[in-house]
Design a protein around this motif. Structure first.
Motif, mmCIF file in Angstrom:
data_model
loop_
_atom_site.group_PDB
_atom_site.id
_atom_site.type_symbol
_atom_site.label_atom_id
_atom_site.label_comp_id
_atom_site.label_asym_id
_atom_site.label_seq_id
_atom_site.Cartn_x
_atom_site.Cartn_y
_atom_site.Cartn_z
ATOM 1 N N GLU A 155 0.831 -1.213 0.000
ATOM 2 C CA GLU A 155 0.000 0.000 0.000
ATOM 3 C C GLU A 155 0.863 1.259 0.000
ATOM 4 O O GLU A 155 0.552 2.229 -0.692
ATOM 5 C CB GLU A 155 -0.928 0.007 1.211
ATOM 6 N N THR A 156 1.939 1.227 0.753
ATOM 7 C CA THR A 156 2.842 2.378 0.810
ATOM 8 C C THR A 156 3.481 2.630 -0.553
ATOM 9 O O THR A 156 3.588 3.777 -0.992
ATOM 10 C CB THR A 156 3.940 2.165 1.875
ATOM 11 N N LYS A 157 3.893 1.580 -1.240
ATOM 12 C CA LYS A 157 4.480 1.730 -2.575
ATOM 13 C C LYS A 157 3.472 2.329 -3.546
ATOM 14 O O LYS A 157 3.819 3.197 -4.353
ATOM 15 C CB LYS A 157 4.995 0.381 -3.086
ATOM 16 N N THR A 158 2.222 1.865 -3.476
ATOM 17 C CA THR A 158 1.180 2.409 -4.343
ATOM 18 C C THR A 158 0.964 3.884 -4.040
ATOM 19 O O THR A 158 0.905 4.718 -4.955
ATOM 20 C CB THR A 158 -0.142 1.634 -4.153
ATOM 21 N N PHE A 159 0.858 4.210 -2.777
ATOM 22 C CA PHE A 159 0.672 5.602 -2.369
ATOM 23 C C PHE A 159 1.860 6.454 -2.822
ATOM 24 O O PHE A 159 1.687 7.533 -3.394
ATOM 25 C CB PHE A 159 0.502 5.693 -0.851
ATOM 26 N N ALA A 160 3.071 5.965 -2.598
ATOM 27 C CA ALA A 160 4.279 6.725 -2.930
ATOM 28 C C ALA A 160 4.389 7.006 -4.419
ATOM 29 O O ALA A 160 4.919 8.049 -4.816
ATOM 30 C CB ALA A 160 5.515 5.991 -2.430
ATOM 31 N N SER A 161 3.880 6.109 -5.238
ATOM 32 C CA SER A 161 3.960 6.319 -6.688
ATOM 33 C C SER A 161 3.078 7.486 -7.139
ATOM 34 O O SER A 161 3.219 7.988 -8.253
ATOM 35 C CB SER A 161 3.580 5.046 -7.442
ATOM 36 N N ASN A 162 2.173 7.929 -6.270
ATOM 37 C CA ASN A 162 1.279 9.047 -6.601
ATOM 38 C C ASN A 162 1.614 10.335 -5.860
ATOM 39 O O ASN A 162 0.892 11.319 -5.986
ATOM 40 C CB ASN A 162 -0.171 8.649 -6.287
ATOM 41 N N VAL A 163 2.679 10.317 -5.095
ATOM 42 C CA VAL A 163 3.065 11.500 -4.329
ATOM 43 C C VAL A 163 3.891 12.423 -5.211
ATOM 44 O O VAL A 163 4.817 11.989 -5.902
ATOM 45 C CB VAL A 163 3.872 11.101 -3.073
ATOM 46 N N SER A 164 3.559 13.690 -5.164
ATOM 47 C CA SER A 164 4.272 14.688 -5.948
ATOM 48 C C SER A 164 5.665 14.925 -5.369
ATOM 49 O O SER A 164 5.849 15.022 -4.157
ATOM 50 C CB SER A 164 3.500 16.004 -5.940
ATOM 51 N N LEU A 165 6.644 15.044 -6.264
ATOM 52 C CA LEU A 165 8.008 15.349 -5.843
ATOM 53 C C LEU A 165 8.355 16.822 -6.087
ATOM 54 O O LEU A 165 9.486 17.245 -5.867
ATOM 55 C CB LEU A 165 9.005 14.445 -6.592
ATOM 56 N N GLU A 166 7.367 17.558 -6.569
ATOM 57 C CA GLU A 166 7.581 19.000 -6.796
ATOM 58 C C GLU A 166 7.791 19.715 -5.476
ATOM 59 O O GLU A 166 7.205 19.344 -4.462
ATOM 60 C CB GLU A 166 6.355 19.628 -7.460
ATOM 61 N N ARG A 167 8.598 20.733 -5.497
ATOM 62 C CA ARG A 167 8.739 21.577 -4.334
ATOM 63 C C ARG A 167 7.489 22.419 -4.195
ATOM 64 O O ARG A 167 6.929 22.870 -5.205
ATOM 65 C CB ARG A 167 9.975 22.459 -4.469
ATOM 66 N N PRO A 168 7.017 22.647 -2.973
ATOM 67 C CA PRO A 168 5.765 23.400 -2.783
ATOM 68 C C PRO A 168 5.782 24.766 -3.458
ATOM 69 O O PRO A 168 4.763 25.199 -4.002
ATOM 70 C CB PRO A 168 5.653 23.546 -1.269
ATOM 71 N N TRP A 169 6.918 25.437 -3.484
ATOM 72 C CA TRP A 169 6.973 26.775 -4.061
ATOM 73 C C TRP A 169 6.983 26.783 -5.588
ATOM 74 O O TRP A 169 6.840 27.809 -6.201
ATOM 75 C CB TRP A 169 8.183 27.547 -3.516
ATOM 76 N N ASP A 170 7.127 25.577 -6.197
ATOM 77 C CA ASP A 170 7.100 25.474 -7.657
ATOM 78 C C ASP A 170 5.719 25.109 -8.183
ATOM 79 O O ASP A 170 5.519 25.024 -9.390
ATOM 80 C CB ASP A 170 8.121 24.427 -8.149
ATOM 81 N N ARG A 171 4.784 24.909 -7.288
ATOM 82 C CA ARG A 171 3.434 24.510 -7.744
ATOM 83 C C ARG A 171 2.630 25.716 -8.130
ATOM 84 O O ARG A 171 2.706 26.774 -7.680
ATOM 85 C CB ARG A 171 2.699 23.751 -6.645
#
Length: 171
Positions: A155-171
């Motif tokens: 479940e963690t791997k599935t969740f992690a594959s959908n987590v954004s790696l963008e920096r908050p200030w670049d969104r």
């Protein structure tokens, strides 16, 4: 590979809780306690495997009783069960009031370690032989915890594959 008695992996240490180890409530920092937990569990895992080990997971940690400044903390770790290359390590943490000698169980947790060979790849570990009643209880319930961890990791791997790696200030 010959199985080993659970007790052969037992590792114990004690720490005196000083003011610099505590938060604004005068109780032991949880993160500092976790550092000691991971360390004693790694020693236990290495005693069992006689190999280098790496922490693969730490199950939930429930702080049952506060650890106060001036007390001591005893951490005891033991390998309770193994799979192919992984080991489940049980850690119990007991606080002691050094003035009254009252001892209280304040935390327990399970960690999983993987044994590594010289090439840094997982290697097989010996099976565990439980002897005491506590060791047998932990051993007999370990596979259920293993399967739960395996499911949680998926479940963690599935969740992690959908987590954004963008920096908050670049969104």
């Amino acid at each position: 590979m010959e199985a080993k008695r659970a007790n052969e992996s037992r590792a114990v240490t004690s720490v005196h809780v000083l003011p610099s180890d505590t938060n604004n409530h005068g109780t032991f920092f949880g993160g500092k306690l976790m550092m000691y937990v991971d360390n004693i569990a790694a020693i236990s895992a290495m005693r069992h495997a006689r190999q280098l080990v790496v922490t693969a997971s730490i199950d939930s940690v429930d702080f049952l009783y506060p650890i106060k400044v001036g007390s001591s903390v005893c951490l005891e770790a033991i390998v309770t069960w193994t799979h192919h290359t992984s080991m489940e390590v049980f850690v119990k943490i007991i606080t002691e009031d050094l003035m009254s000698s009252e001892r209280t169980l304040c935390t327990t947790c399970f960690l999983t370690f993987v044994a590594l060979g010289d090439d840094g790849k997982p290697v097989s570990v010996p099976k565990v032989i439980p002897e005491s009643e506590e060791e047998k209880l932990l051993y007999n319930s370990a596979e259920k915890r293993y399967l739960h961890r395996k499911s949680r990791r998926s479940e963690t791997k599935t969740f992690a594959s959908n987590v954004s790696l963008e920096r908050p200030w670049d969104r």
